[in-house]
Scaffold this motif. Structure first.
Motif, PDB file in Angstrom:
ATOM      1  N   VAL A   7       0.839  -1.205   0.000  1.00  0.00           N
ATOM      2  CA  VAL A   7       0.000   0.000   0.000  1.00  0.00           C
ATOM      3  C   VAL A   7       0.868   1.247   0.000  1.00  0.00           C
ATOM      4  O   VAL A   7       0.607   2.216  -0.723  1.00  0.00           O
ATOM      5  CB  VAL A   7      -0.952  -0.017   1.208  1.00  0.00           C
ATOM      6  N   GLU A   8       1.928   1.245   0.816  1.00  0.00           N
ATOM      7  CA  GLU A   8       2.823   2.400   0.856  1.00  0.00           C
ATOM      8  C   GLU A   8       3.509   2.621  -0.491  1.00  0.00           C
ATOM      9  O   GLU A   8       3.647   3.767  -0.939  1.00  0.00           O
ATOM     10  CB  GLU A   8       3.861   2.203   1.957  1.00  0.00           C
ATOM     11  N   GLU A   9       3.935   1.520  -1.129  1.00  0.00           N
ATOM     12  CA  GLU A   9       4.568   1.650  -2.435  1.00  0.00           C
ATOM     13  C   GLU A   9       3.586   2.193  -3.468  1.00  0.00           C
ATOM     14  O   GLU A   9       3.942   3.010  -4.317  1.00  0.00           O
ATOM     15  CB  GLU A   9       5.110   0.285  -2.883  1.00  0.00           C
ATOM     16  N   GLU A  10       2.340   1.742  -3.393  1.00  0.00           N
ATOM     17  CA  GLU A  10       1.340   2.221  -4.341  1.00  0.00           C
ATOM     18  C   GLU A  10       1.054   3.704  -4.126  1.00  0.00           C
ATOM     19  O   GLU A  10       0.892   4.461  -5.080  1.00  0.00           O
ATOM     20  CB  GLU A  10       0.056   1.395  -4.195  1.00  0.00           C
ATOM     21  N   ARG A  11       0.998   4.121  -2.869  1.00  0.00           N
ATOM     22  CA  ARG A  11       0.785   5.544  -2.587  1.00  0.00           C
ATOM     23  C   ARG A  11       1.962   6.370  -3.091  1.00  0.00           C
ATOM     24  O   ARG A  11       1.786   7.464  -3.637  1.00  0.00           O
ATOM     25  CB  ARG A  11       0.606   5.743  -1.088  1.00  0.00           C
ATOM     26  N   LEU A  12       3.171   5.847  -2.877  1.00  0.00           N
ATOM     27  CA  LEU A  12       4.350   6.567  -3.354  1.00  0.00           C
ATOM     28  C   LEU A  12       4.344   6.673  -4.872  1.00  0.00           C
ATOM     29  O   LEU A  12       4.642   7.724  -5.436  1.00  0.00           O
ATOM     30  CB  LEU A  12       5.615   5.851  -2.883  1.00  0.00           C
ATOM     31  N   ARG A  13       3.977   5.575  -5.545  1.00  0.00           N
ATOM     32  CA  ARG A  13       3.920   5.608  -7.013  1.00  0.00           C
ATOM     33  C   ARG A  13       2.914   6.629  -7.486  1.00  0.00           C
ATOM     34  O   ARG A  13       3.178   7.401  -8.406  1.00  0.00           O
ATOM     35  CB  ARG A  13       3.530   4.222  -7.540  1.00  0.00           C
ATOM     36  N   PHE A  14       1.753   6.634  -6.849  1.00  0.00           N
ATOM     37  CA  PHE A  14       0.702   7.545  -7.286  1.00  0.00           C
ATOM     38  C   PHE A  14       1.117   8.998  -7.073  1.00  0.00           C
ATOM     39  O   PHE A  14       0.938   9.848  -7.956  1.00  0.00           O
ATOM     40  CB  PHE A  14      -0.589   7.249  -6.521  1.00  0.00           C
ATOM     41  N   SER A  15       1.661   9.306  -5.888  1.00  0.00           N
ATOM     42  CA  SER A  15       2.061  10.693  -5.632  1.00  0.00           C
ATOM     43  C   SER A  15       3.190  11.117  -6.556  1.00  0.00           C
ATOM     44  O   SER A  15       3.222  12.259  -7.038  1.00  0.00           O
ATOM     45  CB  SER A  15       2.503  10.846  -4.172  1.00  0.00           C
ATOM     46  N   ARG A  16       4.102  10.200  -6.841  1.00  0.00           N
ATOM     47  CA  ARG A  16       5.214  10.514  -7.745  1.00  0.00           C
ATOM     48  C   ARG A  16       4.712  10.757  -9.158  1.00  0.00           C
ATOM     49  O   ARG A  16       5.097  11.733  -9.815  1.00  0.00           O
ATOM     50  CB  ARG A  16       6.206   9.351  -7.710  1.00  0.00           C
ATOM     51  N   ASP A  17       3.835   9.865  -9.641  1.00  0.00           N
ATOM     52  CA  ASP A  17       3.293  10.051 -10.987  1.00  0.00           C
ATOM     53  C   ASP A  17       2.494  11.340 -11.090  1.00  0.00           C
ATOM     54  O   ASP A  17       2.586  12.076 -12.082  1.00  0.00           O
ATOM     55  CB  ASP A  17       2.397   8.860 -11.351  1.00  0.00           C
ATOM     56  N   LEU A  18       1.687  11.614 -10.062  1.00  0.00           N
ATOM     57  CA  LEU A  18       0.853  12.808 -10.114  1.00  0.00           C
ATOM     58  C   LEU A  18       1.700  14.073 -10.134  1.00  0.00           C
ATOM     59  O   LEU A  18       1.410  15.028 -10.865  1.00  0.00           O
ATOM     60  CB  LEU A  18      -0.097  12.821  -8.910  1.00  0.00           C
ATOM     61  N   HIS A  19       2.771  14.081  -9.317  1.00  0.00           N
ATOM     62  CA  HIS A  19       3.644  15.254  -9.317  1.00  0.00           C
ATOM     63  C   HIS A  19       4.296  15.448 -10.673  1.00  0.00           C
ATOM     64  O   HIS A  19       4.322  16.554 -11.222  1.00  0.00           O
ATOM     65  CB  HIS A  19       4.717  15.119  -8.248  1.00  0.00           C
ATOM     66  N   ASP A  20       4.841  14.354 -11.219  1.00  0.00           N
ATOM     67  CA  ASP A  20       5.546  14.471 -12.495  1.00  0.00           C
ATOM     68  C   ASP A  20       4.602  14.885 -13.624  1.00  0.00           C
ATOM     69  O   ASP A  20       4.971  15.667 -14.500  1.00  0.00           O
ATOM     70  CB  ASP A  20       6.215  13.139 -12.842  1.00  0.00           C
ATOM     71  N   LEU A  21       3.386  14.355 -13.594  1.00  0.00           N
ATOM     72  CA  LEU A  21       2.430  14.718 -14.638  1.00  0.00           C
ATOM     73  C   LEU A  21       1.995  16.177 -14.530  1.00  0.00           C
ATOM     74  O   LEU A  21       2.075  16.944 -15.480  1.00  0.00           O
ATOM     75  CB  LEU A  21       1.203  13.801 -14.551  1.00  0.00           C
ATOM     76  N   LEU A  22       1.541  16.562 -13.338  1.00  0.00           N
ATOM     77  CA  LEU A  22       1.005  17.908 -13.177  1.00  0.00           C
ATOM     78  C   LEU A  22       2.101  18.963 -13.215  1.00  0.00           C
ATOM     79  O   LEU A  22       1.888  20.069 -13.738  1.00  0.00           O
ATOM     80  CB  LEU A  22       0.229  18.005 -11.854  1.00  0.00           C
ATOM     81  N   GLY A  23       3.260  18.652 -12.655  1.00  0.00           N
ATOM     82  CA  GLY A  23       4.343  19.631 -12.668  1.00  0.00           C
ATOM     83  C   GLY A  23       4.738  20.022 -14.071  1.00  0.00           C
ATOM     84  O   GLY A  23       4.869  21.208 -14.399  1.00  0.00           O
ATOM     85  N   HIS A  24       4.914  19.036 -14.919  1.00  0.00           N
ATOM     86  CA  HIS A  24       5.293  19.325 -16.301  1.00  0.00           C
ATOM     87  C   HIS A  24       4.145  19.983 -17.069  1.00  0.00           C
ATOM     88  O   HIS A  24       4.334  20.997 -17.756  1.00  0.00           O
ATOM     89  CB  HIS A  24       5.699  18.024 -16.989  1.00  0.00           C
ATOM     90  N   THR A  25       2.949  19.414 -16.933  1.00  0.00           N
ATOM     91  CA  THR A  25       1.821  19.923 -17.709  1.00  0.00           C
ATOM     92  C   THR A  25       1.489  21.364 -17.349  1.00  0.00           C
ATOM     93  O   THR A  25       1.293  22.218 -18.230  1.00  0.00           O
ATOM     94  CB  THR A  25       0.590  19.037 -17.478  1.00  0.00           C
ATOM     95  N   LEU A  26       1.434  21.668 -16.075  1.00  0.00           N
ATOM     96  CA  LEU A  26       1.124  23.039 -15.667  1.00  0.00           C
ATOM     97  C   LEU A  26       2.210  24.010 -16.100  1.00  0.00           C
ATOM     98  O   LEU A  26       1.925  25.163 -16.452  1.00  0.00           O
ATOM     99  CB  LEU A  26       0.910  23.091 -14.154  1.00  0.00           C
TER     100      LEU A  26
END
Length: 406
Positions: free
Chosen positions: A190-209
């Motif tokens: 669960v912790e790894e999945e949360r880390l993956r999700f937060s990492r993906d979300l940051h990388d996606l939104l950071g670049h896109t915005l």
């Protein structure tokens, strides 16, 4: 017309190979107490006056029961079971059992199987072999002295009670330890999945915005003198926004697959909109999709940092690959100031998130000021390890984790 929904209360059968969700209470010393009924014969002899020196027999019976109950309840707590006081009490129990057996014989010999139960509950392998054999031989000798060859049944009963009790309790402990390990693995998943999700979300939104902001500024500047170019920038903003929505949905469900060529095209568009001259160089054999996915994340994050922080006029991206390893370098001619490090406790952001991704695949990421000017980000990745890592992160491999989370 009214509708009533029926809810079935029939328990769902267990899937093959799956442990029940409620393992039940942990066994305690109460599980061994019913076996004290084996001493009812001795207790009856005392009350019927068939025992010589009844006061000594009664005191011995009271001592045996007290020691047996003490040992039984301490046997189910590992720290208490391994304490010296428990082993001393077990030794005293053996001495009292031998004294009662030698002194009275008959039904008093049935205390030896009880001694075997207590021994099996306290002693574990590998000491159980020697200890169980010693208790069995001791019971056989005492029973033979009192009742002859017929007393050897007591030795057999003592051996069986010792081994069976130890086997059942050891199996119970092993099952609970495995259950605890499974719960720990599920928690870490669960912790790894949360880390993956937060990492993906940051990388996606950071670049896109960042791209949206840069293109919005370009559209504002162009609106006064070149409306067609401004409209083109607005169209790009719409395209980037739609693509971001798709990628976020894919990141949430775990199905996102990056492409290095796609990320290079987006990097070209973002750099050009920011007024930075892009330059791309690629050499080597074609890369597997999994390797491209990881390198695409690096390009996305590095270019985002160039656009937002570098103040550069030129950005060069170089990809050089071989059959075993591939290297990606992103170099700019900006100020060379490193990106502000993320605050402690915030995981999966920026270059640290990229470092975690590559480290999981056996790769490395270095970032710092260039030898002359600007900032350099270098990623190295073993091609085969990247394939295994991303494959392990696929939706099919993560599906059991999600099932355990729910």
């Amino acid at each position: 017309m009214s509708w009533t929904r029926k809810v079935s209360c029939t328990p769902t059968p267990l899937r093959a190979g799956r442990l029940p969700d409620t393992p039940g209470p942990h066994p305690t010393g109460f599980a061994l107490l019913p076996w004290l009924l084996l001493g009812m014969g001795s207790f009856s002899n005392l009350f019927q006056g068939e025992t010589a020196n009844p006061w000594i027999g009664g005191l011995g019976l009271l001592t045996f029961n007290s020691l047996y109950i003490y040992v039984s309840f301490r046997a189910f707590v590992k720290e208490k079971r391994e304490a010296p006081s428990t082993h001393v009490a077990l030794g005293l129990l053996a001495a009292v059992t031998c004294g009662l057996g030698l002194g009275y014989g008959g039904s008093w010999l049935l205390f030896f199987p009880l001694l075997g139960l207590a021994t099996g509950a306290v002693v574990r392998m590998p000491r159980l072999r020697l200890t169980g054999a010693a208790v069995t031989v001791l019971s056989g000798v005492v029973a033979f002295v009192r009742d002859g060859w017929g007393g050897l049944d007591i030795a057999y009963a003592t051996w069986i009670s010792t081994i069976v009790t130890a086997a059942i309790l050891s199996l119970s402990e092993a099952v609970r330890e495995l259950r605890a390990a499974r719960e720990e693995l599920a928690r870490r998943a669960v912790e790894e999945e949360r880390l993956r999700f937060s990492r993906d979300l940051h990388d996606l939104l950071g670049h896109t915005l960042s791209v949206i902001v840069v293109k919005s500024e370009a559209a504002r500047r162009l609106a006064a003198r070149d409306m067609d170019a401004a409209v083109a920038q607005v169209a790009d903003i719409e395209s980037v926004g739609r693509q971001a929505l798709t990628e976020i949905r894919e990141a949430v469900t775990g199905y996102r697959r990056g492409s290095l060529a796609t990320e290079l095209d987006r990097a070209h568009s973002a750099l050009a909109a920011a007024g930075i001259t892009p330059a791309f160089h690629q050499s080597g054999p074609p890369l597997p999709q999994q390797t491209e996915a990881l390198l695409g994340w690096v390009v996305r994050e590095a270019v985002t940092n160039v656009v937002r922080h570098s103040g550069a006029a030129r950005c060069e991206i170089t990809v050089s690959g071989g059959t075993e390893r591939v290297r990606l370098t992103v170099t700019d001619d900006g100020t060379g100031t490193p990106v502000t490090a993320p605050r402690e406790g915030i995981g999966g952001t920026g270059l640290r998130g990229m470092t975690e991704r590559l480290a999981a695949a056996g790769g490395t990421l270095t970032a710092g000021p260039g030898p002359r000017e600007g900032f350099v980000v270098t990623a190295e990745l073993p091609v085969e390890s990247a394939e295994l890592t991303v494959a392990a992160d696929s939706p099919e491999m993560r599906e059991p984790v999600r099932a355990g989370i729910g």
